[in-house]
Design an enzyme around this catalytic site. Structure first.
Site, PDB file in Angstrom:
ATOM      1  N   CYS A 180     -32.745  25.788 -19.223  1.00  6.96           N
ATOM      2  CA  CYS A 180     -31.341  25.679 -18.768  1.00  6.96           C
ATOM      3  C   CYS A 180     -31.079  26.472 -17.495  1.00  6.96           C
ATOM      4  CB  CYS A 180     -30.398  26.133 -19.867  1.00  6.96           C
ATOM      5  SG  CYS A 180     -30.496  25.088 -21.325  1.00  6.96           S
ATOM      6  N   HIS A 202     -23.576  27.608 -15.957  1.00  4.88           N
ATOM      7  CA  HIS A 202     -24.278  26.660 -16.826  1.00  4.88           C
ATOM      8  C   HIS A 202     -23.322  26.268 -17.943  1.00  4.88           C
ATOM      9  CE1 HIS A 202     -27.024  24.746 -19.463  1.00  4.88           C
ATOM     10  NE2 HIS A 202     -27.136  25.751 -20.305  1.00  4.88           N
ATOM     11  N   ASN A 218     -24.253  20.057 -23.132  1.00  2.00           N
ATOM     12  CA  ASN A 218     -25.235  20.898 -22.441  1.00  2.00           C
ATOM     13  C   ASN A 218     -26.333  20.004 -21.861  1.00  2.00           C
ATOM     14  OD1 ASN A 218     -27.241  22.672 -21.696  1.00  2.00           O
ATOM     15  ND2 ASN A 218     -27.109  23.940 -23.544  1.00  2.00           N
TER      16      ASN A 218
HETATM   17  O1  UT7 Z   1     -28.243  26.199 -22.831  1.00  2.00           O
HETATM   18  C1  UT7 Z   1     -29.239  26.994 -23.339  1.00  2.00           C
HETATM   19  C2  UT7 Z   1     -28.703  28.143 -24.025  1.00  2.00           C
HETATM   20  N1  UT7 Z   1     -28.060  27.745 -25.249  1.00  2.00           N
HETATM   21  C3  UT7 Z   1     -26.879  28.211 -25.520  1.00  2.00           C
HETATM   22  O2  UT7 Z   1     -26.289  28.903 -24.712  1.00  2.00           O
HETATM   23  C4  UT7 Z   1     -26.323  27.950 -26.878  1.00  2.00           C
HETATM   24  C5  UT7 Z   1     -25.784  29.231 -27.421  1.00  2.00           C
HETATM   25  N2  UT7 Z   1     -25.223  29.117 -28.758  1.00  2.00           N
HETATM   26  C6  UT7 Z   1     -24.101  28.443 -29.043  1.00  2.00           C
HETATM   27  O3  UT7 Z   1     -23.536  27.781 -28.193  1.00  2.00           O
HETATM   28  C7  UT7 Z   1     -23.530  28.597 -30.429  1.00  2.00           C
HETATM   29  O4  UT7 Z   1     -24.263  29.591 -31.119  1.00  2.00           O
HETATM   30  C8  UT7 Z   1     -23.535  27.291 -31.259  1.00  2.00           C
HETATM   31  C9  UT7 Z   1     -22.503  26.315 -30.727  1.00  2.00           C
HETATM   32  C10 UT7 Z   1     -24.919  26.676 -31.222  1.00  2.00           C
HETATM   33  C11 UT7 Z   1     -23.167  27.587 -32.722  1.00  2.00           C
HETATM   34  O5  UT7 Z   1     -21.970  28.313 -32.814  1.00  2.00           O
HETATM   35  P1  UT7 Z   1     -21.893  29.634 -33.719  1.00  2.00           P
HETATM   36  O6  UT7 Z   1     -20.483  30.066 -33.708  1.00  2.00           O
HETATM   37  O7  UT7 Z   1     -22.907  30.609 -33.190  1.00  2.00           O
HETATM   38  O8  UT7 Z   1     -22.277  29.100 -35.149  1.00  2.00           O
HETATM   39  P2  UT7 Z   1     -23.487  29.500 -36.109  1.00  2.00           P
HETATM   40  O9  UT7 Z   1     -24.785  29.017 -35.554  1.00  2.00           O
HETATM   41  O10 UT7 Z   1     -23.386  30.957 -36.453  1.00  2.00           O
HETATM   42  O11 UT7 Z   1     -23.153  28.648 -37.382  1.00  2.00           O
HETATM   43  C12 UT7 Z   1     -21.937  28.820 -38.103  1.00  2.00           C
HETATM   44  C13 UT7 Z   1     -21.924  27.827 -39.274  1.00  2.00           C
HETATM   45  C14 UT7 Z   1     -23.214  27.814 -40.087  1.00  2.00           C
HETATM   46  O12 UT7 Z   1     -22.851  27.679 -41.450  1.00  2.00           O
HETATM   47  P3  UT7 Z   1     -22.839  28.960 -42.424  1.00  2.00           P
HETATM   48  O13 UT7 Z   1     -24.243  29.482 -42.408  1.00  2.00           O
HETATM   49  O14 UT7 Z   1     -21.843  29.909 -41.809  1.00  2.00           O
HETATM   50  O15 UT7 Z   1     -22.397  28.380 -43.728  1.00  2.00           O
HETATM   51  C15 UT7 Z   1     -23.904  26.547 -39.642  1.00  2.00           C
HETATM   52  O16 UT7 Z   1     -24.721  25.993 -40.652  1.00  2.00           O
HETATM   53  O17 UT7 Z   1     -21.753  26.485 -38.788  1.00  2.00           O
HETATM   54  C16 UT7 Z   1     -22.744  25.626 -39.383  1.00  2.00           C
HETATM   55  N3  UT7 Z   1     -23.039  24.535 -38.464  1.00  2.00           N
HETATM   56  C17 UT7 Z   1     -22.313  23.395 -38.400  1.00  2.00           C
HETATM   57  N4  UT7 Z   1     -21.245  22.985 -39.108  1.00  2.00           N
HETATM   58  C18 UT7 Z   1     -20.736  21.777 -38.769  1.00  2.00           C
HETATM   59  C19 UT7 Z   1     -24.017  24.482 -37.520  1.00  2.00           C
HETATM   60  N5  UT7 Z   1     -23.938  23.320 -36.857  1.00  2.00           N
HETATM   61  C20 UT7 Z   1     -22.886  22.637 -37.377  1.00  2.00           C
HETATM   62  C21 UT7 Z   1     -22.312  21.378 -37.103  1.00  2.00           C
HETATM   63  N6  UT7 Z   1     -21.237  21.001 -37.824  1.00  2.00           N
HETATM   64  N7  UT7 Z   1     -22.773  20.570 -36.127  1.00  2.00           N
END
Ligand code: UT7
Length: 323
Positions: free
Chosen positions: A114, A250, A280
């Site tokens: 990225c 980005h 992204n």
């Molecule tokens: O471009 C390269 C660099 N990449 C990035 O910059 C990405 C950086 N990360 C992010 O943008 C965020 O971490 C995400 C958007 C990927 C995720 O957001 P988050 O607030 O960090 O959520 P999380 O990964 O901590 O997940 C929270 C909950 C989890 O459930 P539990 O364990 O709390 O019950 C996940 O299983 O959300 C769940 N979850 C979803 N729920 C509904 C994960 N994906 C989904 C989904 N729909 N698509």
């Protein structure tokens, strides 16, 4: 007199197919509300079966050349940032060179996921400043839809396809921060974070593989590293946050974009945001954002921009340039 690499053209290409968040609700345990609130993404474009990274990159490059009014035979080099080249080799950049009908010069890919476009800009700048090239097409292009695990809701809803390009041309400046062109760059990587974001395929596995990401771990690194690299680049350019007209970040997550802008002390009115429409697009996201912002009339000739990106590696960096 100081040589500067100045953007004289910008363009982009987005595949026709637009996929709204709601489409994922049919096949995954997810919701439009979750995707919007956690990432800011509302829709993304996916490439058609006959489209490739090189074909989209070529379309974006043509648009940049057209804006610059430059003939492709006057281009010395093509530097293409991508992690999704059409084939393992040759480089997608040489495929673009052929598709553009460019008979001379040289072309190569840059792979910093990225952060790829920031790395490509920095390398193209070095080619120009060292006298190895006077006109360089710098492209970011990706088909991340081809490396998605469609059963993994934590990743497949986040990424999209597309391409953006700029033409960089050598011009004389006076060596001050008032010059147009690239004023400074800052590149970083830390390979110890390999497992946070990677593709589980490649020549060692004999498969293309799928993207794997510990999103919340990447998130933890993002804001502080992005603010730090942007600050370093601004210091190198001899400018401060008050001088900046636009942050062109980005486009991975609106919360990362907002957090970084806040840390840099700039309001969201001065941030180019396209993540809602593109998702992204990895190395394509910054040139896409530059092109869209130019078309919207947001960034104008003479504006001072800071671009910043982080991705797999981890690799991250920033470029300060005057448009
Ligand atoms: O471009 C390269 C660099 N990449 C990035 O910059 C990405 C950086 N990360 C992010 O943008 C965020 O971490 C995400 C958007 C990927 C995720 O957001 P988050 O607030 O960090 O959520 P999380 O990964 O901590 O997940 C929270 C909950 C989890 O459930 P539990 O364990 O709390 O019950 C996940 O299983 O959300 C769940 N979850 C979803 N729920 C509904 C994960 N994906 C989904 C989904 N729909 N698509």
């Amino acid at each position: 007199m100081t040589l500067r690499a100045v953007v004289t053209g910008v363009g982009h290409y987005l595949p026709e197919r637009v996929v709204e968040n709601a489409e994922f609700e049919k096949s995954l345990d997810t919701t439009d509300e979750w995707i919007r609130s956690r990432s800011g993404i509302e829709r993304r474009h996916f490439a058609a079966p006959d489209e490739t990274t090189s074909s989209m990159a070529t379309a974006a490059a043509r648009a940049a050349l057209e804006m610059a009014g430059t003939d492709v035979q006057d281009v010395d080099a093509v530097v293409l940032a991508t992690s999704t080249a059409d084939l393992t080799f040759p480089s997608a950049a040489t495929m673009v060179q052929a598709q553009l009908g460019m008979k001379t010069g040289f072309a190569f890919d840059i792979q910093a996921v990225c952060a790829g476009f920031v790395f490509a800009l920095s390398n193209a700048n070095a080619l120009i400043l060292s006298g190895q090239a006077r006109r360089v097409l710098v492209i970011g292009a990706e088909t991340f839809s081809r490396i998605m695990d469609w059963t993994d809701r934590s990743t497949c809803v986040l990424f999209g396809d597309g391409a953006g390009a700029v033409l960089l041309e050598a011009q004389d400046g006076d060596g001050t921060a008032q010059d147009r062109g690239i004023l400074s760059t800052d590149l970083n990587s830390d390979g110890s974070h390999r497992d946070l974001l990677y593709v589980d395929g490649g020549v060692s596995t004999g498969t293309t593989g799928y993207l794997r990401m510990q999103g919340n771990q990447v998130f933890r690194h993002a804001v502080s590293k992005l603010a730090a690299t942007a600050t370093t680049a601004m210091e190198r350019a001899g400018v401060s946050d008050g001088d900046i007209d636009w942050i062109v970040p980005h486009q991975a997550n609106i919360r990362i974009i907002e957090g970084t802008a806040k840390k840099l002390g700039l309001p969201m009115e001065q941030v180019v945001v396209t993540v809602q429409d593109h998702g992204n697009t990895s190395a394509a996201s910054i040139p896409l954002a530059l092109s869209v912002a130019h078309a919207r009339g947001q960034i104008k000739r003479g504006d001072l921009l800071v671009t910043e990106a982080i991705g797999g590696g981890l690799a991250w960096g920033a470029v300060v340039l005057r448009w």
